[in-house]
Write a protein that holds these residues in place. Structure first.
Motif, PDB file in Angstrom:
ATOM      1  N   LEU A 377     -12.621 -16.079  -4.184  1.00  0.00           N
ATOM      2  CA  LEU A 377     -11.273 -15.930  -4.739  1.00  0.00           C
ATOM      3  C   LEU A 377     -11.134 -14.607  -5.487  1.00  0.00           C
ATOM      4  O   LEU A 377     -10.131 -13.907  -5.347  1.00  0.00           O
ATOM      5  N   ARG A 378     -12.146 -14.253  -6.272  1.00  0.00           N
ATOM      6  CA  ARG A 378     -12.088 -12.981  -7.009  1.00  0.00           C
ATOM      7  C   ARG A 378     -12.024 -11.797  -6.046  1.00  0.00           C
ATOM      8  O   ARG A 378     -11.331 -10.801  -6.297  1.00  0.00           O
ATOM      9  N   GLY A 379     -12.753 -11.886  -4.947  1.00  0.00           N
ATOM     10  CA  GLY A 379     -12.725 -10.811  -3.967  1.00  0.00           C
ATOM     11  C   GLY A 379     -11.338 -10.601  -3.388  1.00  0.00           C
ATOM     12  O   GLY A 379     -10.896  -9.463  -3.199  1.00  0.00           O
ATOM     13  N   ARG A 380     -10.644 -11.700  -3.113  1.00  0.00           N
ATOM     14  CA  ARG A 380      -9.283 -11.563  -2.596  1.00  0.00           C
ATOM     15  C   ARG A 380      -8.356 -10.981  -3.647  1.00  0.00           C
ATOM     16  O   ARG A 380      -7.547 -10.089  -3.361  1.00  0.00           O
ATOM     17  N   GLY A 381      -8.462 -11.459  -4.880  1.00  0.00           N
ATOM     18  CA  GLY A 381      -7.613 -10.926  -5.938  1.00  0.00           C
ATOM     19  C   GLY A 381      -7.807  -9.435  -6.146  1.00  0.00           C
ATOM     20  O   GLY A 381      -6.849  -8.698  -6.408  1.00  0.00           O
ATOM     21  N   ALA A 382      -9.042  -8.977  -6.017  1.00  0.00           N
ATOM     22  CA  ALA A 382      -9.344  -7.562  -6.248  1.00  0.00           C
ATOM     23  C   ALA A 382      -8.643  -6.646  -5.261  1.00  0.00           C
ATOM     24  O   ALA A 382      -8.486  -5.440  -5.533  1.00  0.00           O
ATOM     25  N   GLU A 383      -8.201  -7.200  -4.114  1.00  0.00           N
ATOM     26  CA  GLU A 383      -7.519  -6.372  -3.127  1.00  0.00           C
ATOM     27  C   GLU A 383      -6.127  -5.944  -3.577  1.00  0.00           C
ATOM     28  O   GLU A 383      -5.507  -5.092  -2.938  1.00  0.00           O
ATOM     29  N   PHE A 384      -5.643  -6.513  -4.665  1.00  0.00           N
ATOM     30  CA  PHE A 384      -4.324  -6.156  -5.198  1.00  0.00           C
ATOM     31  C   PHE A 384      -4.506  -5.350  -6.492  1.00  0.00           C
ATOM     32  O   PHE A 384      -3.872  -5.612  -7.504  1.00  0.00           O
ATOM     33  N   GLY A 385      -5.375  -4.353  -6.420  1.00  0.00           N
ATOM     34  CA  GLY A 385      -5.732  -3.587  -7.604  1.00  0.00           C
ATOM     35  C   GLY A 385      -4.780  -2.455  -7.915  1.00  0.00           C
ATOM     36  O   GLY A 385      -4.002  -1.989  -7.073  1.00  0.00           O
ATOM     37  N   LEU A 386      -4.875  -1.989  -9.148  1.00  0.00           N
ATOM     38  CA  LEU A 386      -3.993  -0.939  -9.656  1.00  0.00           C
ATOM     39  C   LEU A 386      -4.146   0.367  -8.892  1.00  0.00           C
ATOM     40  O   LEU A 386      -3.154   1.006  -8.519  1.00  0.00           O
ATOM     41  N   GLU A 387      -5.374   0.800  -8.651  1.00  0.00           N
ATOM     42  CA  GLU A 387      -5.593   2.115  -8.043  1.00  0.00           C
ATOM     43  C   GLU A 387      -4.963   2.211  -6.657  1.00  0.00           C
ATOM     44  O   GLU A 387      -4.367   3.223  -6.307  1.00  0.00           O
ATOM     45  N   ARG A 388      -5.122   1.173  -5.865  1.00  0.00           N
ATOM     46  CA  ARG A 388      -4.578   1.177  -4.509  1.00  0.00           C
ATOM     47  C   ARG A 388      -3.051   1.300  -4.538  1.00  0.00           C
ATOM     48  O   ARG A 388      -2.454   2.082  -3.783  1.00  0.00           O
ATOM     49  N   SER A 389      -2.420   0.541  -5.413  1.00  0.00           N
ATOM     50  CA  SER A 389      -0.966   0.560  -5.498  1.00  0.00           C
ATOM     51  C   SER A 389      -0.453   1.893  -6.039  1.00  0.00           C
ATOM     52  O   SER A 389       0.506   2.470  -5.506  1.00  0.00           O
ATOM     53  N   VAL A 390      -1.081   2.394  -7.093  1.00  0.00           N
ATOM     54  CA  VAL A 390      -0.654   3.662  -7.689  1.00  0.00           C
ATOM     55  C   VAL A 390      -0.765   4.801  -6.678  1.00  0.00           C
ATOM     56  O   VAL A 390       0.128   5.650  -6.578  1.00  0.00           O
ATOM     57  N   ALA A 391      -1.834   4.809  -5.917  1.00  0.00           N
ATOM     58  CA  ALA A 391      -2.011   5.860  -4.918  1.00  0.00           C
ATOM     59  C   ALA A 391      -0.878   5.854  -3.903  1.00  0.00           C
ATOM     60  O   ALA A 391      -0.369   6.912  -3.506  1.00  0.00           O
ATOM     61  N   ARG A 392      -0.469   4.660  -3.475  1.00  0.00           N
ATOM     62  CA  ARG A 392       0.602   4.579  -2.491  1.00  0.00           C
ATOM     63  C   ARG A 392       1.944   4.964  -3.098  1.00  0.00           C
ATOM     64  O   ARG A 392       2.761   5.640  -2.461  1.00  0.00           O
ATOM     65  N   TYR A 393       2.209   4.553  -4.329  1.00  0.00           N
ATOM     66  CA  TYR A 393       3.439   4.950  -5.002  1.00  0.00           C
ATOM     67  C   TYR A 393       3.541   6.471  -5.095  1.00  0.00           C
ATOM     68  O   TYR A 393       4.587   7.061  -4.809  1.00  0.00           O
ATOM     69  N   LEU A 394       2.465   7.113  -5.495  1.00  0.00           N
ATOM     70  CA  LEU A 394       2.485   8.567  -5.636  1.00  0.00           C
ATOM     71  C   LEU A 394       2.632   9.248  -4.281  1.00  0.00           C
ATOM     72  O   LEU A 394       3.313  10.271  -4.160  1.00  0.00           O
ATOM     73  N   GLN A 395       2.008   8.681  -3.266  1.00  0.00           N
ATOM     74  CA  GLN A 395       2.140   9.253  -1.926  1.00  0.00           C
ATOM     75  C   GLN A 395       3.595   9.237  -1.473  1.00  0.00           C
ATOM     76  O   GLN A 395       4.114  10.225  -0.948  1.00  0.00           O
ATOM     77  N   LEU A 396       4.260   8.115  -1.673  1.00  0.00           N
ATOM     78  CA  LEU A 396       5.650   7.991  -1.262  1.00  0.00           C
ATOM     79  C   LEU A 396       6.581   8.821  -2.144  1.00  0.00           C
ATOM     80  O   LEU A 396       7.544   9.419  -1.665  1.00  0.00           O
ATOM     81  N   LEU A 397       6.273   8.851  -3.424  1.00  0.00           N
ATOM     82  CA  LEU A 397       7.194   9.444  -4.388  1.00  0.00           C
ATOM     83  C   LEU A 397       7.113  10.958  -4.441  1.00  0.00           C
ATOM     84  O   LEU A 397       8.133  11.653  -4.514  1.00  0.00           O
ATOM     85  N   LEU A 398       5.908  11.489  -4.389  1.00  0.00           N
ATOM     86  CA  LEU A 398       5.724  12.916  -4.631  1.00  0.00           C
ATOM     87  C   LEU A 398       5.324  13.712  -3.405  1.00  0.00           C
ATOM     88  O   LEU A 398       5.578  14.905  -3.331  1.00  0.00           O
ATOM     89  N   ALA A 399       4.699  13.048  -2.431  1.00  0.00           N
ATOM     90  CA  ALA A 399       4.182  13.796  -1.290  1.00  0.00           C
ATOM     91  C   ALA A 399       5.119  13.784  -0.096  1.00  0.00           C
ATOM     92  O   ALA A 399       4.943  14.554   0.839  1.00  0.00           O
TER      93      ALA A 399
END
Length: 411
Positions: A377-399
């Protein structure tokens, strides 16, 4: 480094507010300047604002001037479309009353990017950029199902029924549109008439580095201190119709006929009197507690035997992810949208039809008897981590990258 502004109504204790604060934390960690724009700096999550973030409270203007400003900003081509922003500015509360202040902020601070959350904030962000005539990139985010919100408002929600045409027109002017799940993206496209290919999917940044430390803090309720013999089931969310806690109470009453158990419903809201009355009428008052809003629910999830989500609809269902990350087994209604995506159709927790107390109680009993391993269960939860989401937000927003759906990988 770029300056990023995040616009939300306030610091209320909901999932959207938590997501925006997590994004602020992630952007700051990468060296960006962050401004948090709010119409009110109040709310249970005020203390969770990162110290390095700058809070900007947008002052409210008069109703008439705000309506006229919205009318001018919408640049509509027919009288009916012109009337809609006027109606919204009159009835939608603080967000559109802050339009003039948002225009001034963009003109003075000129942030590189602006991320808005909540439909009225999203529309204000688009209109304010048009009026300020700045090059700020604007990202609009949808955290819930627009069609369900409109339906829930009923006849009293005239301003919500006017939203789809406005959203259909206004959101097209954004540099990026983000939905927190496939279901929210599909619903937004159909309800507002937006091209589905314009809407990106980025799962919420739910799991942060501090989660493990928060989960290890002292239990927030005495039942959790000795829940080895009598399992404690938890639920969390605002006490509102969307969460359908009456369904959970009926299901729990069935569970109690089969085995000892206790239920904690964490959260506050207008349905508290009805829920307490239903609890007592079902004869489960000694085993059900509603302790109110808990600032750190992770300490409860880490000690509970099970978390149950009983909602009629969700945007994503952050609480499921939080519980998984704490190693807590989960059972959820298969409501639109999010739970089936998070649990991969039942691989990481049982899914039951919405509003079916018998099915929900049976799933609770099965999970209490044979829970999934906590590490899985912890392994699945870890897939929704901050770093992954932030990277995608910045990619869409700034790049300005080409649209790519990013989803947690399968385990």
């Amino acid at each position: 480094m770029p300056r990023i502004a995040l616009y939300l109504p306030n610091f209320a204790g909901g999932g959207m507010e938590r997501v925006m604060l997590h994004l602020a934390e992630g952007f700051l960690a990468r060296g960006h300047e962050v401004d948090l724009l709010v119409s009110s700096a109040e709310g249970p999550y005020r203390h969770r604002v990162p110290a390095a973030a700058r809070i900007v409270v947008l002052e409210r203007a008069g109703s008439l001037s705000s309506r006229l400003l919205a009318l001018r900003a919408s640049a509509a081509s027919d009288w009916l479309a012109l009337a809609r922003p006027v109606l919204l500015a009159r009835r939608s509360g603080r967000q559109l009353l802050c339009l003039a202040a948002l225009v001034r902020y963009l003109g003075e601070r000129r942030p590189d990017a602006l991320i808005a959350a909540y439909p009225y904030c999203n529309l204000s962000a688009i209109w304010a950029r048009r009026l300020a005539q700045v090059g700020t990139r604007v990202m609009l985010t949808e955290h819930n199902m627009l069609s369900r919100k409109i339906a829930a408002k009923g006849r009293k929600g005239a301003q919500w029924r006017e939203l789809p045409p406005l959203i259909g027109r206004g959101y097209r002017q954004a540099d990026a549109i983000v939905a927190v799940s496939r279901g929210v993206a599909d619903d937004l496209g159909v309800t507002a008439g937006l091209p589905r290919e314009r809407i990106e999917i980025v799962y919420n940044p739910v799991v942060t580095a501090e989660l493990a430390a928060l989960a290890a803090e002292p239990e927030p309720h005495p039942w959790l201190a000795g829940c080895g013999e009598v399992p404690v089931i938890v639920a969390a969310g605002r006490l509102v119709p969307q969460k359908n806690f009456p369904l959970l109470l009926h299901a729990f009453a069935r569970v109690r006929k089969e085995r000892p158990a206790r239920l904690l419903i964490l959260g506050e809201g207008p349905e508290r009197p009805q829920l307490e009355a239903l609890r007592d009428s079902l004869g489960i008052g000694e085993d059900v507690a509603l302790p109110g809003f808990i600032g750190n629910p992770y300490a409860a999830f880490a000690r509970a035997a099970l978390l149950v989500l009983s909602s009629d609809y969700e945007g994503l269902g952050n609480v499921l992810i939080e519980a998984l990350a704490c190693g807590c087994p989960v059972v959820s209604t298969d409501c639109p949208s999010g739970p089936a995506e998070i649990l991969e159709g039942g691989r990481f927790g049982e899914l039951v039809p919405p509003n079916d107390a018998a099915a929900l109680s049976a799933a609770i009993l099965r999970t209490l008897a044979d829970p999934l391993p906590a590490d899985r269960l912890r392994g699945r939860g870890a897939e929704f981590g901050l770093e992954r989401s932030v990277a995608r937000y910045l990619q869409l927003l700034l790049a300005g990258a080409e649209p790519v759906e990013v989803e947690p990988r399968r385990l």
